[in-house]
Each structure stands twice: as C-alpha cells, then as structure tokens.
Write a protein that holds these residues in place. Sequence first.
Motif, PDB file in Angstrom:
ATOM      1  N   ALA A  14       0.817  20.981 -81.627  1.00  0.00           N
ATOM      2  CA  ALA A  14       0.305  20.765 -80.123  1.00  0.00           C
ATOM      3  C   ALA A  14      -0.685  20.228 -79.838  1.00  0.00           C
ATOM      4  N   VAL A  15      -0.811  19.392 -78.957  1.00  0.00           N
ATOM      5  CA  VAL A  15      -2.030  18.444 -78.582  1.00  0.00           C
ATOM      6  C   VAL A  15      -2.024  18.672 -76.883  1.00  0.00           C
ATOM      7  N   ARG A  16      -3.384  18.283 -76.389  1.00  0.00           N
ATOM      8  CA  ARG A  16      -3.593  18.139 -75.349  1.00  0.00           C
ATOM      9  C   ARG A  16      -2.729  17.240 -74.373  1.00  0.00           C
ATOM     10  N   ALA A  17      -2.223  17.362 -73.241  1.00  0.00           N
ATOM     11  CA  ALA A  17      -1.404  16.370 -72.504  1.00  0.00           C
ATOM     12  C   ALA A  17      -2.464  15.535 -71.549  1.00  0.00           C
ATOM     13  N   GLN A  18      -1.870  14.257 -71.356  1.00  0.00           N
ATOM     14  CA  GLN A  18      -2.608  13.386 -70.776  1.00  0.00           C
ATOM     15  C   GLN A  18      -2.240  13.279 -69.343  1.00  0.00           C
ATOM     16  N   GLY A  19      -2.998  12.905 -68.329  1.00  0.00           N
ATOM     17  CA  GLY A  19      -2.777  12.607 -67.204  1.00  0.00           C
ATOM     18  C   GLY A  19      -3.304  13.776 -66.115  1.00  0.00           C
ATOM     19  N   PRO A  20      -2.771  13.605 -64.812  1.00  0.00           N
ATOM     20  CA  PRO A  20      -3.159  14.650 -64.036  1.00  0.00           C
ATOM     21  C   PRO A  20      -2.746  16.211 -64.166  1.00  0.00           C
ATOM     22  N   GLY A  21      -3.177  17.042 -63.714  1.00  0.00           N
ATOM     23  CA  GLY A  21      -2.827  18.386 -63.988  1.00  0.00           C
ATOM     24  C   GLY A  21      -4.199  19.345 -63.829  1.00  0.00           C
ATOM     25  N   GLY A  22      -5.359  19.115 -63.550  1.00  0.00           N
ATOM     26  CA  GLY A  22      -6.344  19.821 -63.004  1.00  0.00           C
ATOM     27  C   GLY A  22      -7.019  20.799 -64.451  1.00  0.00           C
ATOM     28  N   VAL A  25      -4.680  21.248 -67.830  1.00  0.00           N
ATOM     29  CA  VAL A  25      -4.462  20.293 -68.709  1.00  0.00           C
ATOM     30  C   VAL A  25      -5.751  20.159 -69.780  1.00  0.00           C
ATOM     31  N   ASN A  26      -6.845  20.537 -69.333  1.00  0.00           N
ATOM     32  CA  ASN A  26      -8.161  20.682 -70.042  1.00  0.00           C
ATOM     33  C   ASN A  26      -8.275  21.888 -71.039  1.00  0.00           C
ATOM     34  N   LYS A  68       6.098  12.111 -78.573  1.00  0.00           N
ATOM     35  CA  LYS A  68       5.344  12.927 -78.050  1.00  0.00           C
ATOM     36  C   LYS A  68       5.997  13.345 -76.748  1.00  0.00           C
ATOM     37  N   ALA A  69       6.123  14.484 -76.332  1.00  0.00           N
ATOM     38  CA  ALA A  69       6.672  15.060 -75.176  1.00  0.00           C
ATOM     39  C   ALA A  69       5.694  15.913 -74.252  1.00  0.00           C
ATOM     40  N   GLN A  70       5.287  15.447 -73.157  1.00  0.00           N
ATOM     41  CA  GLN A  70       4.599  15.983 -72.467  1.00  0.00           C
ATOM     42  C   GLN A  70       4.742  16.312 -70.873  1.00  0.00           C
ATOM     43  N   SER A  71       6.023  16.254 -70.663  1.00  0.00           N
ATOM     44  CA  SER A  71       6.548  16.192 -69.304  1.00  0.00           C
ATOM     45  C   SER A  71       6.288  17.704 -68.490  1.00  0.00           C
ATOM     46  N   SER A  72       6.545  18.538 -69.455  1.00  0.00           N
ATOM     47  CA  SER A  72       6.450  19.896 -68.897  1.00  0.00           C
ATOM     48  C   SER A  72       5.121  20.720 -69.315  1.00  0.00           C
ATOM     49  N   ARG A  73       4.899  21.784 -68.379  1.00  0.00           N
ATOM     50  CA  ARG A  73       3.490  22.559 -68.499  1.00  0.00           C
ATOM     51  C   ARG A  73       3.967  23.513 -69.626  1.00  0.00           C
ATOM     52  N   SER A  74       5.049  23.797 -70.036  1.00  0.00           N
ATOM     53  CA  SER A  74       5.460  24.782 -71.057  1.00  0.00           C
ATOM     54  C   SER A  74       5.753  24.057 -72.534  1.00  0.00           C
ATOM     55  N   GLN A  75       4.989  24.497 -73.398  1.00  0.00           N
ATOM     56  CA  GLN A  75       5.110  24.021 -74.771  1.00  0.00           C
ATOM     57  C   GLN A  75       6.558  24.118 -75.365  1.00  0.00           C
TER      58      GLN A  75
END
Length: 134
Positions: A14-22, A25-26, A68-75
């Motif tokens: 599990a890694v932190r996602a890139q891009g917008p998300g407030g 994401v952090n 790398k999959a990061q399109s969803s907010r759910s792991q």
Amino acid sequence: MPLTIDPHDIEFSAVRAQGPGGQNVNKVSSAVHLRFDIRRSSLPDAVKERLLQRQDQRITKDGVIVIKAQSSRSQDQNKAEAVSRLEEIVASAATVRRPRRATAPTFGSRQRRLASKALRSTIKSGRGKVSLQG
C-alpha cells in the motif's frame, strides 16, 4: 481453459495515492502496488516466455510485473482493479496468435491499381508548361 493466477504469487504494498483528494490522500495509503514475479510464478513455461518477451513498460528487466492502481479511495477496490489488470496481461500472453501467411494481391486489385496509376499519370502530364506555338 482460462489461466488462474495463484494468489501466493502476487505481492501487494500500500502506498499513498497521487493527485487531488484533499487530506484523505495525505493520511491514507489507499493506492496499491502489485508485484508479480513471472519467473517464480506457477504459470506454464510457454506463457512465462511470452510474458518475458513482451515490450511492456510494466515489466521490469528482472521479469517482475509492477501495476499501480489508485483510481478508487478504497484499498480493496484498488487491489481488485490491479488483479484484473494483471489477469488481462496474462490472458493476452496466453493466447497464441496464428502466424500470418503472405498472400499475393488479386488480379482485380492489380488491375485497379494500374488503372488509377494511369489516371494519375494523365492528370499530372496535363500540368506541364503550355507552349505557345503559332
């Protein structure tokens, strides 16, 4: 028969996602890196060879597929998406393409080609300089 991928051959991190998300994401590591070692997997040897021969940027020099999959907010959804992408890659390598047999152009296609060349020739020959005789 479709190939099945052994879940023990897949490694997730599990890694932190890139891009917008407030702030989410952090704070949350919802993106997933899937690693699949082709050489150590339980796939048939022919499929392994076809996978290793591929020119795909997701396959490293060591023969490891990294997705790398990061399109969803759910792991969990990101894990499912990464596994489905891996299955697509393996399924496309499992299908053997028929070798292409060279064929000669048909008589009609040769006649049409020559007719169009003759027509272009007459069009272009009419574009020359006009000579004023007389």
